[in-house]
Design an enzyme around this catalytic site. Structure first.
Site, PDB file in Angstrom:
ATOM      1  N   ILE A 196     -86.947  11.390 -49.648  1.00 18.36           N
ATOM      2  CA  ILE A 196     -86.074  12.511 -49.296  1.00 18.36           C
ATOM      3  C   ILE A 196     -86.482  13.622 -50.263  1.00 18.36           C
ATOM      4  CG2 ILE A 196     -84.222  11.607 -50.810  1.00 18.36           C
ATOM      5  CD1 ILE A 196     -82.157  12.924 -48.977  1.00 18.36           C
ATOM      6  N   SER A 197     -86.688  14.837 -49.762  1.00 17.80           N
ATOM      7  CA  SER A 197     -87.170  15.914 -50.625  1.00 17.80           C
ATOM      8  C   SER A 197     -86.166  16.218 -51.739  1.00 17.80           C
ATOM      9  CB  SER A 197     -87.399  17.187 -49.816  1.00 17.80           C
ATOM     10  OG  SER A 197     -88.300  16.958 -48.758  1.00 17.80           O
ATOM     11  N   GLN A 198     -86.702  16.714 -52.848  1.00 19.63           N
ATOM     12  CA  GLN A 198     -85.895  17.169 -53.981  1.00 19.63           C
ATOM     13  C   GLN A 198     -84.922  18.261 -53.508  1.00 19.63           C
ATOM     14  OE1 GLN A 198     -88.561  18.834 -56.833  1.00 19.63           O
ATOM     15  NE2 GLN A 198     -86.932  19.557 -58.194  1.00 19.63           N
TER      16      GLN A 198
END
Ligand code: SAH
Length: 214
Positions: free
Chosen positions: A60-62
């Site tokens: 999951i992206s930052q």
């Protein structure tokens, strides 16, 4: 009230310190329960400003990356937005909560199905499909905005072509180690590019992306 409310408020403070200014983006990211988008083993760290594993070698992206990309995309209410790389579904939900009509494509069947389940649970109308996002989603084109959340070797032509006149594409482009975020603005048949350095994404795999991981 949930166990994570305090952590989420802290995440928003971190984003503000890192110069995220769009009030709507901050508001929506302050509301969406990010921990629901991850498997149990990542939840404890759900609100730290880092990418976290969601299984199948994906992340999951930052939060900062989600915020920057959403700010750059600058979506307006009712805009038609195409996302490539559904992953956990978090970015798609942020866009949906901003009032956009969201279409999202994921190549990994298990991740795609899991995200669909979350969209249903949250009662959000997000159109999703499993497939190669480098080819876009022609049936619903053109889009006001297209956001690619995996790193591409080049800008897939099909994605540019599926932009509306005046539409915008946000895409990380580079080698497999690090990428530059590129913002492409379509003006008629001209595509104007602007670059923002230093981001890291998992690879975009597909016909106009990287070949299988290796
Ligand atoms: N937007 C996601 C980030 C997921 S990471 C989130 O909010 O969690 C990027 C995702 O892109 C991965 O799940 C990966 O499987 C997917 N992906 C890679 N190449 C793709 C392609 N050609 N089409 C669709 N999805 C792709």
């Amino acid at each position: 009230m949930s166990l994570f409310d305090g952590d989420r408020a802290e995440m928003i403070e971190v984003l503000k310190k890192k110069e995220i200014k769009n009030e709507e983006v901050l508001r929506v990211m302050g509301e969406v329960e990010r921990h629901l988008f991850m498997p149990e083993y990542s939840r404890r760290r759900a609100y730290e400003d880092c990418a976290l594993p969601i299984g199948f070698g994906q992340t999951i992206s930052q939060p900062y990356t989600v915020a920057v990309m959403t700010e750059l995309l600058f979506p307006q209410k009712d805009d038609k937005i195409l996302e490539i790389g559904t992953g956990s579904g978090y970015q798609a939900v942020i866009l949906s909560k901003l009032g956009c009509r969201v279409f999202t494509i994921e190549r990994n069947v298990d991740l795609g199905r899991r995200a669909e389940q979350i969209f249903k649970t949250l009662n959000l109308r997000i159109a999703s499909k499993i497939g190669d996002g480098t080819l876009g989603w022609k049936e619903y084109a053109p889009y006001n905005g297209i956001i690619v959340t995996a790193g591409a070797p080049v800008i897939p032509e099909q994605l540019q072509n599926q932009l509306k006149d005046g539409g915008r594409l946000v895409i990380p482009v580079g080698d497999k180690k690090s990428q530059t975020l590129i913002v492409v603005d379509r003006e008629g048949n001209n595509f104007k590019q602007k670059e923002i350095d230093g981001f890291k994404f998992v690879p975009l795999i597909g016909k106009e992306g990287w070949k299988e991981i290796g």
